[in-house]
Design a protein around this motif. Structure first.
Motif, PDB file in Angstrom:
ATOM      1  N   THR A   1      -1.360  41.326 -61.382  1.00 57.03           N
ATOM      2  CA  THR A   1      -0.286  40.470 -61.761  1.00 57.03           C
ATOM      3  C   THR A   1       1.055  40.756 -60.622  1.00 57.03           C
ATOM      4  O   THR A   1       1.685  39.680 -60.268  1.00 57.03           O
ATOM      5  CB  THR A   1       0.456  40.962 -63.176  1.00 57.03           C
ATOM      6  OG1 THR A   1      -0.895  40.602 -64.262  1.00 57.03           O
ATOM      7  CG2 THR A   1       1.794  40.391 -63.640  1.00 57.03           C
ATOM      8  N   ALA A   2       1.180  41.967 -60.263  1.00 58.65           N
ATOM      9  CA  ALA A   2       2.273  42.219 -59.437  1.00 58.65           C
ATOM     10  C   ALA A   2       2.040  41.294 -58.057  1.00 58.65           C
ATOM     11  O   ALA A   2       2.774  40.701 -57.397  1.00 58.65           O
ATOM     12  CB  ALA A   2       2.456  43.627 -58.890  1.00 58.65           C
ATOM     13  N   GLU A   3       0.606  41.297 -57.527  1.00 55.27           N
ATOM     14  CA  GLU A   3       0.404  40.671 -56.345  1.00 55.27           C
ATOM     15  C   GLU A   3       0.446  39.220 -56.487  1.00 55.27           C
ATOM     16  O   GLU A   3       1.060  38.426 -55.560  1.00 55.27           O
ATOM     17  CB  GLU A   3      -1.082  40.941 -55.951  1.00 55.27           C
ATOM     18  CG  GLU A   3      -1.484  40.240 -54.389  1.00 55.27           C
ATOM     19  CD  GLU A   3      -2.042  41.458 -53.700  1.00 55.27           C
ATOM     20  OE1 GLU A   3      -2.224  41.183 -52.482  1.00 55.27           O
ATOM     21  OE2 GLU A   3      -2.410  42.692 -54.175  1.00 55.27           O
ATOM     22  N   LEU A   4       0.131  38.327 -57.662  1.00 52.02           N
ATOM     23  CA  LEU A   4       0.188  37.162 -57.901  1.00 52.02           C
ATOM     24  C   LEU A   4       1.655  36.725 -58.040  1.00 52.02           C
ATOM     25  O   LEU A   4       2.012  35.551 -57.644  1.00 52.02           O
ATOM     26  CB  LEU A   4      -0.589  36.667 -59.205  1.00 52.02           C
ATOM     27  CG  LEU A   4      -2.152  36.817 -59.010  1.00 52.02           C
ATOM     28  CD1 LEU A   4      -2.863  36.725 -60.273  1.00 52.02           C
ATOM     29  CD2 LEU A   4      -2.525  35.558 -58.043  1.00 52.02           C
ATOM     30  N   SER A   5       2.513  37.579 -58.778  1.00 52.55           N
ATOM     31  CA  SER A   5       4.054  37.256 -58.670  1.00 52.55           C
ATOM     32  C   SER A   5       4.578  37.265 -57.407  1.00 52.55           C
ATOM     33  O   SER A   5       5.323  36.619 -57.143  1.00 52.55           O
ATOM     34  CB  SER A   5       4.354  38.497 -59.668  1.00 52.55           C
ATOM     35  OG  SER A   5       3.977  38.220 -61.078  1.00 52.55           O
ATOM     36  N   ALA A   6       4.019  38.272 -56.645  1.00 48.21           N
ATOM     37  CA  ALA A   6       4.852  38.256 -55.192  1.00 48.21           C
ATOM     38  C   ALA A   6       4.340  36.798 -54.547  1.00 48.21           C
ATOM     39  O   ALA A   6       5.215  36.420 -53.936  1.00 48.21           O
ATOM     40  CB  ALA A   6       4.440  39.604 -54.515  1.00 48.21           C
ATOM     41  N   ALA A   7       3.295  36.463 -54.783  1.00 45.27           N
ATOM     42  CA  ALA A   7       2.549  35.259 -54.042  1.00 45.27           C
ATOM     43  C   ALA A   7       3.332  33.978 -54.452  1.00 45.27           C
ATOM     44  O   ALA A   7       3.521  33.071 -53.793  1.00 45.27           O
ATOM     45  CB  ALA A   7       1.158  35.414 -53.887  1.00 45.27           C
ATOM     46  N   PHE A   8       3.513  33.997 -55.684  1.00 40.12           N
ATOM     47  CA  PHE A   8       4.151  32.975 -56.657  1.00 40.12           C
ATOM     48  C   PHE A   8       5.523  33.255 -57.256  1.00 40.12           C
ATOM     49  O   PHE A   8       5.426  33.199 -58.229  1.00 40.12           O
ATOM     50  CB  PHE A   8       2.971  32.224 -57.368  1.00 40.12           C
ATOM     51  CG  PHE A   8       1.709  31.806 -56.803  1.00 40.12           C
ATOM     52  CD1 PHE A   8       1.711  30.532 -56.265  1.00 40.12           C
ATOM     53  CD2 PHE A   8       0.782  32.833 -56.842  1.00 40.12           C
ATOM     54  CE1 PHE A   8       0.729  30.212 -55.585  1.00 40.12           C
ATOM     55  CE2 PHE A   8      -0.331  32.314 -55.944  1.00 40.12           C
ATOM     56  CZ  PHE A   8      -0.491  31.048 -55.444  1.00 40.12           C
ATOM     57  N   PRO A   9       6.659  33.453 -56.422  1.00 37.59           N
ATOM     58  CA  PRO A   9       7.619  34.081 -57.070  1.00 37.59           C
ATOM     59  C   PRO A   9       8.401  33.017 -58.250  1.00 37.59           C
ATOM     60  O   PRO A   9       9.062  33.028 -58.816  1.00 37.59           O
ATOM     61  CB  PRO A   9       8.543  34.307 -55.795  1.00 37.59           C
ATOM     62  CG  PRO A   9       7.950  33.693 -54.962  1.00 37.59           C
ATOM     63  CD  PRO A   9       6.505  33.533 -55.042  1.00 37.59           C
TER      64      PRO A   9
END
Length: 190
Positions: free
Chosen positions: A102-110
């Motif tokens: 979730t953290a990685e996807l959130s960082a990639a798609f802010p």
């Protein structure tokens, strides 16, 4: 299960081990969210929702790279909890690999904060809601045949949720080839 009839996309880890239970509860609450797509798994742990309405090929490739960089992992579901709002859920053990995705996807798609930024994401599989005679004790009882569940997180699935339109858009294996989501049909998402 109140969702917009217009629909939205979501990135999830499917949990086929609980599909029978979650599918029955979905039918109970709103049959219009039962998918006819054989690739669609109703039981899931959400990674990022709502996601993009119309992801591009570059977006899909980026998800593929994130999935390819994360190894598949085993987890267990055996505890039944309830959120303050009445949603009954199963927390995965361990929860950390889900939180990391979730953290990685959130960082990639802010532009797509988890749960639209309304609350802090907690890895979980929703199984029911407190209402109409359903409570924590009754849910624990009905889940007895399914728990404990030994599960494997082996893929990320991009799903579309809409009345009479739930379907899988693309999937990527965890630890797999980053290009697995390429060529997915996204033109029909509006």
């Amino acid at each position: 299960m109140s969702r917009s009839s217009a629909g939205h996309s979501v990135l999830v880890v499917p949990v086929p081990e609980l599909e029978t239970y979650v599918l029955e509860r979905t039918r109970h609450y709103d049959d219009s969210f039962v998918s006819a797509d054989p690739a669609f798994v109703h039981a899931h742990i959400t990674l990022l929702a709502p996601f993009l309405s119309s992801p591009t090929t570059d977006d899909l490739e980026h998800i593929g790279k994130i999935a390819a960089a994360a190894a598949a992992f085993d987890f267990r579901l055996d505890e039944v909890r309830v959120f303050a709002g009445g949603t009954i859920y199963l927390p995965p053990d361990p929860a950390e690999p889900f939180a990391a995705l979730t953290a990685e996807l959130s960082a990639a798609f802010p532009q797509c904060p988890p749960y639209a930024g309304l609350f802090e994401p907690v890895p979980h599989l929703t199984v029911d809601h407190i209402a109409g005679g359903v409570d924590l004790a009754s849910t624990r009882s009905t889940l007895t045949p399914y728990l404990p569940a030994q599960c494997r997180a082996d893929r990320v699935s991009l799903q579309w949720y809409a009345n009479h339109g739930c379907r899988t858009i693309a999937e990527w294996s965890l630890g797999g080839s980053p290009g697995q989501g390429e060529g997915a049909e996204i033109a029909c998402i509006t």
